[in-house]
Scaffold this motif. Structure first.
Motif, short mmCIF file in Angstrom:
data_model
loop_
_atom_site.label_atom_id
_atom_site.label_comp_id
_atom_site.label_asym_id
_atom_site.label_seq_id
_atom_site.Cartn_x
_atom_site.Cartn_y
_atom_site.Cartn_z
N ASP A 89 0.83 -1.20 0.00
CA ASP A 89 0.00 0.00 0.00
C ASP A 89 0.87 1.26 0.00
N SER A 90 2.03 1.17 0.62
CA SER A 90 2.96 2.28 0.62
C SER A 90 4.38 1.75 0.61
N LEU A 91 5.27 2.59 0.13
CA LEU A 91 6.64 2.15 -0.12
C LEU A 91 7.56 3.35 0.02
N ALA A 92 8.65 3.18 0.76
CA ALA A 92 9.66 4.24 0.89
C ALA A 92 10.98 3.71 0.34
N VAL A 93 11.52 4.44 -0.61
CA VAL A 93 12.74 4.01 -1.30
C VAL A 93 13.73 5.17 -1.33
N SER A 94 15.00 4.87 -1.21
CA SER A 94 16.03 5.91 -1.26
C SER A 94 16.22 6.41 -2.69
N LEU A 95 16.61 7.67 -2.81
CA LEU A 95 16.88 8.22 -4.13
C LEU A 95 17.94 7.39 -4.83
N GLY A 96 17.70 7.11 -6.10
CA GLY A 96 18.62 6.33 -6.89
C GLY A 96 18.43 4.83 -6.79
N GLU A 97 17.60 4.40 -5.85
CA GLU A 97 17.34 2.97 -5.69
C GLU A 97 16.14 2.53 -6.52
N ARG A 98 15.96 1.23 -6.59
CA ARG A 98 14.86 0.64 -7.37
C ARG A 98 13.59 0.59 -6.54
N ALA A 99 12.47 0.92 -7.19
CA ALA A 99 11.15 0.78 -6.56
C ALA A 99 10.33 -0.21 -7.37
N THR A 100 9.67 -1.11 -6.66
CA THR A 100 8.87 -2.14 -7.33
C THR A 100 7.47 -2.17 -6.73
N ILE A 101 6.48 -2.07 -7.59
CA ILE A 101 5.08 -2.09 -7.19
C ILE A 101 4.39 -3.24 -7.90
N ASN A 102 3.63 -4.00 -7.16
CA ASN A 102 2.96 -5.17 -7.71
C ASN A 102 1.47 -4.96 -7.86
N CYS A 103 0.89 -5.64 -8.82
CA CYS A 103 -0.54 -5.56 -9.10
C CYS A 103 -1.01 -6.96 -9.48
N LYS A 104 -2.03 -7.42 -8.80
CA LYS A 104 -2.56 -8.76 -9.07
C LYS A 104 -4.03 -8.65 -9.44
N SER A 105 -4.40 -9.29 -10.53
CA SER A 105 -5.80 -9.29 -10.96
C SER A 105 -6.46 -10.58 -10.53
N SER A 106 -7.76 -10.51 -10.23
CA SER A 106 -8.49 -11.69 -9.78
C SER A 106 -8.84 -12.63 -10.93
#
Lengths: 124, 113
Positions: B9-26
């Motif tokens: 639901d929320s994500l904190a990432v350092s500048l320059g680092e990778r951010a990954t967000i997932n999405c799942k469909s039913s």
């Protein structure tokens, strides 16, 4: 470039009809590549697609709202409109109009661009 | 209805680092006619409308920086920001366009660590 702008009352009384208009500029509202959509966003329900209309007047609605929703288009004014009857506090939201890409083979797709949005509050 | 569930639901990432967000469909959202998944990703900054980033699950919209990428198929999808920039702070949404009603994920709020 294609731009959309919502207009309409920011306050609606419970049980009355919520009415909004979206004006399209920068592209033809009679394009066969697009449908024209309404989407709303509220803290409780997130982003909710309301319905979409083609320039011919063909519509598709979210079944959860279908009994209360009418979307219409006026190509001469380059506008399309939303009417939501019997409004309640649950209809309080930011309402967006948007362009919905239409693929002839696979149907309606994503929304781009969106209008800036207009906050509608349902309260007495 | 196809339910779209994002994580986290929320994500904190350092500048320059990778951010990954997932999405799942039913339900699977792959068109067999063109072998494409009907999924879009949007970015929404405070006070602004959502803006399309990616469609057909992996195609970047014109003008979107190449640090944004989308992947996945069937029911599981990912939005990756390869090197987080300050201007990427926003809420990100996925949306399925496979069947009506068109539905969105609940959103993932991305912040700087």
């Amino acid at each position: 470039q294609l731009q959309l702008q919502e207009s309409g009352p920011g306050l609606v009384k419970p049980s009355e009809t919520l009415s909004l208009t979206c004006t399209v500029s920068g592209a033809s509202i009679t394009s066969s590549n697009y449908y024209w959509a309404w989407i709303r966003q509220s803290p409780g329900k997130g982003l909710e697609w309301i319905g979409s209309i083609f320039f011919t007047g063909s519509t598709i609605y979210n079944p959860s709202l279908q009994s209360r929703v009418t979307i219409s288009v006026d190509t001469s004014k380059k506008e399309f409109s939303l009417q939501l009857t019997s409004a309640t506090a649950a209809d309080t939201a930011v309402y967006y109009c948007a362009t919905q890409y239409y693929d002839f083979l696979t149907g309606l797709k994503w929304f781009d661009p969106w209008g800036q949005g207009t906050l509608v509050t349902v309260s007495s | 209805d196809i339910v779209m569930t994002q994580s986290p639901d929320s994500l904190a990432v350092s500048l320059g680092e990778r951010a990954t967000i997932n999405c799942k469909s039913s339900h699977g959202i792959l068109y067999t006619s063109n072998n494409k998944n009907c999924l879009a990703w949007y970015q929404q900054k405070p006070g602004l409308p959502p803006q399309l980033l990616i469609y057909w699950a992996s195609i970047r919209e014109s003008g979107v920086p190449d640090r944004f990428s989308g992947s996945g198929s069937g029911t599981d999808f990912t939005l990756t920001i390869s090197s987080l920039q300050a201007e990427d702070v926003a809420v990100y949404y996925c949306q399925q366009c496979y069947s009506t009603p068109y539905t969105f994920g609940q959103g993932t709020k991305l912040e700087i660590k």
